[in-house]
Scaffold this motif. Structure first.
Motif, PDB file in Angstrom:
ATOM      1  N   ALA A  97       0.833  -1.201   0.000  1.00 54.58           N
ATOM      2  CA  ALA A  97       0.000   0.000   0.000  1.00 54.58           C
ATOM      3  C   ALA A  97       0.869   1.253   0.000  1.00 54.58           C
ATOM      4  N   VAL A  98       0.360   2.310  -0.619  1.00 50.81           N
ATOM      5  CA  VAL A  98       1.046   3.594  -0.582  1.00 50.81           C
ATOM      6  C   VAL A  98       0.993   4.126   0.849  1.00 50.81           C
ATOM      7  N   PRO A  99       2.125   4.548   1.419  1.00 48.20           N
ATOM      8  CA  PRO A  99       2.105   5.046   2.794  1.00 48.20           C
ATOM      9  C   PRO A  99       1.116   6.194   2.970  1.00 48.20           C
ATOM     10  N   ALA A 100       0.508   6.266   4.145  1.00 49.52           N
ATOM     11  CA  ALA A 100      -0.472   7.317   4.428  1.00 49.52           C
ATOM     12  C   ALA A 100       0.170   8.691   4.274  1.00 49.52           C
ATOM     13  N   LEU A 101      -0.606   9.620   3.742  1.00 46.64           N
ATOM     14  CA  LEU A 101      -0.105  10.966   3.501  1.00 46.64           C
ATOM     15  C   LEU A 101       0.331  11.644   4.795  1.00 46.64           C
ATOM     16  N   ALA A 102      -0.334  11.315   5.885  1.00 47.51           N
ATOM     17  CA  ALA A 102       0.009  11.939   7.162  1.00 47.51           C
ATOM     18  C   ALA A 102       1.472  11.735   7.533  1.00 47.51           C
ATOM     19  N   GLY A 103       2.088  10.691   6.980  1.00 42.53           N
ATOM     20  CA  GLY A 103       3.494  10.433   7.267  1.00 42.53           C
ATOM     21  C   GLY A 103       4.427  11.498   6.711  1.00 42.53           C
ATOM     22  N   LEU A 104       3.933  12.305   5.793  1.00 42.37           N
ATOM     23  CA  LEU A 104       4.747  13.398   5.252  1.00 42.37           C
ATOM     24  C   LEU A 104       4.609  14.687   6.050  1.00 42.37           C
ATOM     25  N   VAL A 117       7.897  10.400  -4.008  1.00 41.32           N
ATOM     26  CA  VAL A 117       7.124  10.446  -5.248  1.00 41.32           C
ATOM     27  C   VAL A 117       5.724   9.934  -4.946  1.00 41.32           C
ATOM     28  N   ARG A 118       4.712  10.767  -5.221  1.00 39.25           N
ATOM     29  CA  ARG A 118       3.357  10.386  -4.807  1.00 39.25           C
ATOM     30  C   ARG A 118       2.326  10.904  -5.809  1.00 39.25           C
ATOM     31  N   ASN A 119       1.523   9.998  -6.347  1.00 39.52           N
ATOM     32  CA  ASN A 119       0.419  10.406  -7.213  1.00 39.52           C
ATOM     33  C   ASN A 119      -0.842  10.591  -6.372  1.00 39.52           C
ATOM     34  N   TYR A 120      -1.915  11.046  -7.001  1.00 37.21           N
ATOM     35  CA  TYR A 120      -3.198  11.294  -6.327  1.00 37.21           C
ATOM     36  C   TYR A 120      -3.014  12.098  -5.032  1.00 37.21           C
ATOM     37  N   THR A 121      -2.174  13.118  -5.140  1.00 34.54           N
ATOM     38  CA  THR A 121      -1.869  13.990  -4.012  1.00 34.54           C
ATOM     39  C   THR A 121      -1.999  15.433  -4.485  1.00 34.54           C
ATOM     40  N   ALA A 122      -3.084  16.077  -4.115  1.00 31.00           N
ATOM     41  CA  ALA A 122      -3.388  17.420  -4.601  1.00 31.00           C
ATOM     42  C   ALA A 122      -2.729  18.480  -3.730  1.00 31.00           C
ATOM     43  N   VAL A 123      -2.288  19.552  -4.362  1.00 28.95           N
ATOM     44  CA  VAL A 123      -1.791  20.721  -3.630  1.00 28.95           C
ATOM     45  C   VAL A 123      -2.990  21.600  -3.302  1.00 28.95           C
ATOM     46  N   THR A 124      -3.194  21.845  -2.018  1.00 29.20           N
ATOM     47  CA  THR A 124      -4.355  22.628  -1.574  1.00 29.20           C
ATOM     48  C   THR A 124      -3.991  24.040  -1.136  1.00 29.20           C
ATOM     49  N   GLY A 125      -2.703  24.316  -0.962  1.00 32.48           N
ATOM     50  CA  GLY A 125      -2.288  25.643  -0.538  1.00 32.48           C
ATOM     51  C   GLY A 125      -0.814  25.872  -0.770  1.00 32.48           C
ATOM     52  N   LEU A 126      -0.448  27.116  -1.084  1.00 33.25           N
ATOM     53  CA  LEU A 126       0.947  27.534  -1.232  1.00 33.25           C
ATOM     54  C   LEU A 126       1.117  28.861  -0.501  1.00 33.25           C
ATOM     55  N   ALA A 167      -3.318  17.063   0.063  1.00 33.27           N
ATOM     56  CA  ALA A 167      -4.471  16.232   0.423  1.00 33.27           C
ATOM     57  C   ALA A 167      -4.598  15.092  -0.578  1.00 33.27           C
ATOM     58  N   ASP A 168      -4.974  13.921  -0.085  1.00 31.99           N
ATOM     59  CA  ASP A 168      -5.253  12.807  -0.990  1.00 31.99           C
ATOM     60  C   ASP A 168      -6.395  13.180  -1.925  1.00 31.99           C
ATOM     61  N   SER A 169      -6.240  12.881  -3.207  1.00 28.46           N
ATOM     62  CA  SER A 169      -7.337  13.083  -4.153  1.00 28.46           C
ATOM     63  C   SER A 169      -8.000  11.767  -4.528  1.00 28.46           C
ATOM     64  N   ALA A 211      -1.615  16.688   4.730  1.00 28.06           N
ATOM     65  CA  ALA A 211      -0.287  16.940   5.292  1.00 28.06           C
ATOM     66  C   ALA A 211       0.133  18.339   4.908  1.00 28.06           C
ATOM     67  N   THR A 212       1.060  18.878   5.672  1.00 30.72           N
ATOM     68  CA  THR A 212       1.681  20.160   5.342  1.00 30.72           C
ATOM     69  C   THR A 212       3.183  19.957   5.323  1.00 30.72           C
ATOM     70  N   VAL A 213       3.827  20.371   4.238  1.00 32.42           N
ATOM     71  CA  VAL A 213       5.276  20.235   4.114  1.00 32.42           C
ATOM     72  C   VAL A 213       5.865  21.599   3.793  1.00 32.42           C
ATOM     73  N   GLU A 214       7.181  21.690   3.870  1.00 30.53           N
ATOM     74  CA  GLU A 214       7.887  22.916   3.499  1.00 30.53           C
ATOM     75  C   GLU A 214       8.931  22.597   2.447  1.00 30.53           C
ATOM     76  N   ALA A 215       9.208  23.573   1.584  1.00 29.21           N
ATOM     77  CA  ALA A 215      10.250  23.430   0.567  1.00 29.21           C
ATOM     78  C   ALA A 215      10.903  24.778   0.330  1.00 29.21           C
ATOM     79  N   ALA A 216      12.226  24.753   0.141  1.00 30.03           N
ATOM     80  CA  ALA A 216      12.943  25.995  -0.129  1.00 30.03           C
ATOM     81  C   ALA A 216      12.534  26.576  -1.477  1.00 30.03           C
ATOM     82  N   MET A 217      12.257  25.690  -2.446  1.00 30.11           N
ATOM     83  CA  MET A 217      11.813  26.136  -3.765  1.00 30.11           C
ATOM     84  C   MET A 217      10.688  25.240  -4.258  1.00 30.11           C
ATOM     85  N   VAL A 218       9.910  25.786  -5.185  1.00 32.82           N
ATOM     86  CA  VAL A 218       8.799  25.060  -5.794  1.00 32.82           C
ATOM     87  C   VAL A 218       8.947  25.142  -7.304  1.00 32.82           C
ATOM     88  N   ILE A 219       8.774  24.012  -7.958  1.00 34.81           N
ATOM     89  CA  ILE A 219       8.685  23.980  -9.422  1.00 34.81           C
ATOM     90  C   ILE A 219       7.257  23.629  -9.790  1.00 34.81           C
TER      91      ILE A 219
END
Length: 522
Positions: free
Chosen positions: A2-9, A201-210, A223-225, A235-243
């Motif tokens: 199974a794909v690991p739960a999104l909460a793990g990120l 690397v994760r599919n069916y994972t929508a970006v809900t905010g930037l 959020a899982d789609s 989940a909420t993550v941080e990144a120095a840059m976004v593409i």
């Protein structure tokens, strides 16, 4: 597995987050991870399920870029356009050579025939000059296979003998092009190589905010789609840059960070139809200009088929609901009947169709968009640390990935050591004696389908049969194998009888709705 739960990120920090797992996003993630950047790659749908899978599938030789427009004098009056054309042609030629030499399993050679008439826009000498220039730009790359055929020799070729007004034919430019036999698999190979090197690397994972933080990093809501048996996680993550490599969704993604951000995308819709021509035509393609002065192809395809296309119309509809329509199919049939009347193709001969939208660069001077790939620094929209890529065709995705990694390197340092990436085609694990899923497709076994279900994050039968094993692009689009496929992976994906029935019905509905396939039999 199974794909690991999104909460793990939740709470993870990355150097770069790549939004959009089409061919350019996957390539960016692969090159960034190889350069030592901790990389996250997400897509709200499946890997390569958007424009990357719905193109004309041509690994071009750059000839199209050298078309000057309405007149040869256009390049004389605008030398910058000529320089851009040569640069794009050089990219195309380099990408072609690299793909053929390093990942030859994913492409096939096709004989392209370009008829030149007495009233054609381009004369034979202009075509010869274009191929001479391509020969210079090719720099020892894969052979162009170019020959200029006289009228009588050309009319002896399969398919060409049926073209319009043969009495006005002057010559035919015969050359070798390559076709992406399975572009979705190219995306998957690329994304999973990034994962092999340590990318998330994760599919069916929508970006809900930037959101830009005081630290200058970006906070990204996810959020899982799709519900993969774990519910819809966040989940909420941080990144120095976004593409932002979200293709036709690029403007929507930018709008999450900056409402009113300037427009970057102009979408043009391309529709293709699949038909069966006589077997002797299988190695030949006819390419010409339609009556709107845009390219039209008839290209060999799987199982002895050919596909005809594309259309090229502005698209401002729902990017999540891109389908071929009957008027578009009738337009293609009419244009093909004008180009190759002797083939006698009618609506009843169309087996299926597909449609996609090209994410071209928005340019007010070009109503149908600019085909030149561009990397946009969104700092001029108040989004420092965000890069967007537009008009990146599949044929030059590796160059695009390298260029995006270089753009990131000019702004931030990697947090880990570099490592070698691999362009090799990903092999499909098999088991001795495993039966073929479909009798007419012995190359795909049940064991391979199950291996993909375990390791490659499919959510449904469409993911499996189209993008993981490629059976969806056959003449029947694997409709007769849907039930067997669902049952073969049910234990791995946790599908009960009710879910199996939904998957089979959903797959058939997808074929009818998105490809206009008659699913009443089989």
């Amino acid at each position: 597995m199974a794909v690991p739960a999104l909460a793990g990120l939740d709470g993870r920090r990355f150097d770069v987050a790549v939004i959009g797992a089409g061919v350019n996003g996957a390539s960016a993630a692969q090159h960034l991870q190889a350069a030592g950047y901790r990389t996250l790659l997400v897509d709200k749908g499946d890997f390569g399920a958007g424009s990357s899978s719905r193109s004309s599938r041509i690994l071009g030789n750059g000839l199209r870029y050298l078309a000057p427009g309405r007149s040869m004098w256009d390049f004389v009056r605008h030398p910058s356009r000529f320089r851009t054309a040569c640069r794009m042609a050089t990219y195309a030629l380099a990408a072609r050579t690299q793909m053929v030499e390093e990942t030859g399993e994913r492409v096939r050679a096709v004989n392209f025939c370009y008829p030149i008439y007495s009233d054609s826009q381009y004369a034979p000498w202009q075509i010869r000059a274009a191929f001479a220039l391509l020969g210079v730009l090719n720099k020892g790359g894969t052979s162009l296979g170019y020959r200029m055929l006289g009228r009588d020799e050309a009319l002896a070729l399969p398919l060409v003998r049926w073209i319009r007004t043969p009495e006005r034919l002057r010559s035919v430019a015969l050359h070798h092009q390559y076709q992406f036999d399975w572009p979705e698999r190219v995306v998957l190979d690329t994304a999973f190589d990034a994962e092999r090197m340590g990318a998330v690397v994760r599919n069916y994972t929508a970006v809900t905010g930037l959101e830009r933080l005081p630290s200058k990093a970006w906070r990204i809501g996810l959020a899982d789609s799709a519900d993969r048996g774990q519910g819809i996680g966040t989940a909420t993550v941080e990144a120095a840059m976004v593409i932002n490599a979200a293709g036709i969704w690029i403007d929507r993604v930018n709008g999450l960070a900056k409402p009113g951000a300037r427009r970057r995308i102009t979408g043009t819709k391309g529709v293709h139809i699949a038909v069966r021509l006589p077997p002797e035509c299988q190695d030949y393609c006819v390419v010409s200009l339609n009556r709107d002065n845009e390219q039209i192809y008839c290209v060999p395809w799987r199982g002895g088929l050919h596909y005809i296309g594309p259309t090229e119309s502005l698209y401002d509809g729902d990017p999540d609901d891109i389908r071929p329509t009957e008027p578009e199919i009738e337009w293609l049939l009419d244009e093909f009947a004008h180009l190759v009347p002797g083939a006698g193709i009618r609506r009843r001969d169309v087996l299926y169709a597909w449609a996609g939208v090209r994410p071209l660069t928005h340019d007010p001077a070009l109503p149908k968009g600019n085909r030149s790939r561009r990397i946009h620094d969104q700092a001029d929209d108040g989004m420092e640390g965000v890069l967007s890529i537009t008009a990146g065709p599949i044929m030059s995705h590796r160059v695009a990935g390298r260029d995006l990694a270089a753009a990131v390197a000019a702004r931030i340092r990697p947090s880990a050591a570099p490592q070698p990436l691999s362009y090799a085609a990903r092999s499909r694990p098999d088991e001795p004696g495993s039966p073929a899923l479909l009798n007419q497709e012995p190359s795909v076994t049940v064991a391979q389908l199950r291996a993909a279900a375990r390791a490659e994050q499919p959510n449904d039968l469409v993911d499996l049969l189209f993008r993981r094993v490629g059976l969806g692009w056959g003449e029947t689009m694997a409709r007769e194998g849907a039930d067997a496929a669902a049952r073969a992976v049910a234990d791995i994906l946790g599908w009960d009888e009710a879910r199996i029935a939904r998957e089979v019905a959903g797959y058939r509905d997808y074929l009818a709705r998105m490809h206009l396939l008659d699913t009443g039999a089989g």
